[in-house]
Each structure stands twice: as C-alpha cells, then as structure tokens.
Design a protein around this motif. Structure first.
Motif, short mmCIF file in Angstrom:
data_model
loop_
_atom_site.label_atom_id
_atom_site.label_comp_id
_atom_site.label_asym_id
_atom_site.label_seq_id
_atom_site.Cartn_x
_atom_site.Cartn_y
_atom_site.Cartn_z
N GLY A 1 0.89 3.32 -3.31
CA GLY A 1 -0.53 3.00 -3.40
C GLY A 1 -0.80 1.51 -3.25
O GLY A 1 -1.75 1.12 -2.57
N ILE A 2 0.02 0.69 -3.87
CA ILE A 2 -0.15 -0.77 -3.75
C ILE A 2 0.04 -1.21 -2.31
O ILE A 2 -0.77 -1.96 -1.75
N VAL A 3 1.13 -0.74 -1.69
CA VAL A 3 1.37 -1.05 -0.28
C VAL A 3 0.21 -0.53 0.55
O VAL A 3 -0.29 -1.20 1.45
N GLY A 4 -0.24 0.67 0.22
CA GLY A 4 -1.34 1.28 0.96
C GLY A 4 -2.65 0.53 0.84
O GLY A 4 -3.40 0.41 1.80
N VAL A 5 -2.94 0.02 -0.35
CA VAL A 5 -4.18 -0.74 -0.55
C VAL A 5 -4.17 -1.99 0.34
O VAL A 5 -5.16 -2.29 1.02
N VAL A 6 -3.06 -2.68 0.34
CA VAL A 6 -2.96 -3.88 1.18
C VAL A 6 -3.14 -3.50 2.65
O VAL A 6 -3.91 -4.13 3.38
#
Length: 143
Positions: free
Chosen positions: A11-16
């Motif tokens: 999710g963190i990678v995806g948000v970026v």
C-alpha cells in the motif's frame, strides 16, 4: 501477520506510485492536451519500474531472480493494466457523466474539483491495485 505487513508495504509503495501516476495523468490531460488513454498508459509506465524494485526488495523480500521476477512482474502488470483499462473505458462509455459512487462522493469531489472522468480513473486504479497485489503475492515474488 506477514500478509498484513506485506499489504501495508504494498500500500505504501502503491500510494507513492498512485500519486505519481495521477500527477502524470492530470498533467498530460490538462496541460499536455493528451488523450486519456495515452496519459493513462504513460502514468502507469512511470510507476512501473520503481514499483517493481520496491516490491521485490522491500514488500515481498523476494529471493526469485531479478530476470524471472521482472518477467513475471511485467506480465502481471500488463494483465492488470488491461483489466483496469477495460474498467475505465467501460465507465466512460456506459456511465460517462456519473460513474458508480460518484453521486455518493460528489459533495466532496466537487469541493476538490474532481470531475466524473477523473473519478473513473481513480476507480479503475482501485481495480488495478487489488488484482496486482493478489497476483504478485501468489505468483510474481513467490519462490
């Protein structure tokens, strides 16, 4: 607990990557005069390489070789991209002025000036993300 941690990191990678993708799509369609399909493709490609590296090394800590996991990752990306593009085109063709959930969120979306067409892009991204996580977890980075 491992799947929760992986989902959070994904999710963190995806948000970026999502922010990067949305900025590129918005810039290309609003300032560059590009079609939504070209802007959409360019935005997704921009996040592709960083997504692969961060998900391989950080999210899934995969021991699968770089070449093998890259081939799998790009194949999965292509499949997920086509699925989300079909969702996007369907939303534009069959619900051009009022995509699903737009009416529910419209008071907020109008305040932040998100039009139905851009909201459709966001819905298509949700579909992409769900399919992408599941397939990458079960196939791409699994040794």
């Amino acid at each position: 607990m491992k799947i929760f941690e992986q989902a959070l990191k994904f999710g963190i990678v995806g948000v970026v990557n999502t922010l990067l993708t949305l900025i590129i799509i918005w810039t290309m369609t609003n300032w560059g005069g590009c079609s939504e399909v070209i802007a959409n493709f360019t935005g997704y490609v921009a996040g592709l390489i960083s997504s692969f590296i961060f998900n391989k090394l950080w999210t899934f800590k995969s021991t699968v070789g770089w070449r093998k996991s890259a081939v799998r990752f790009f194949l999965v990306w292509a499949i997920c991209y086509v699925i989300q593009l079909l969702v996007l085109v369907s939303l534009h063709r069959y619900l051009p002025d009022n995509p699903p959930l737009y009416a529910f969120f419209s008071p907020l979306l109008k305040i932040i000036k998100i039009e139905p067409a851009f909201f459709s892009q966001m819905l298509a991204m949700v579909v992409f993300t769900l399919f992408n996580f599941i397939i990458n977890k079960l196939y791409t980075f699994k040794a």
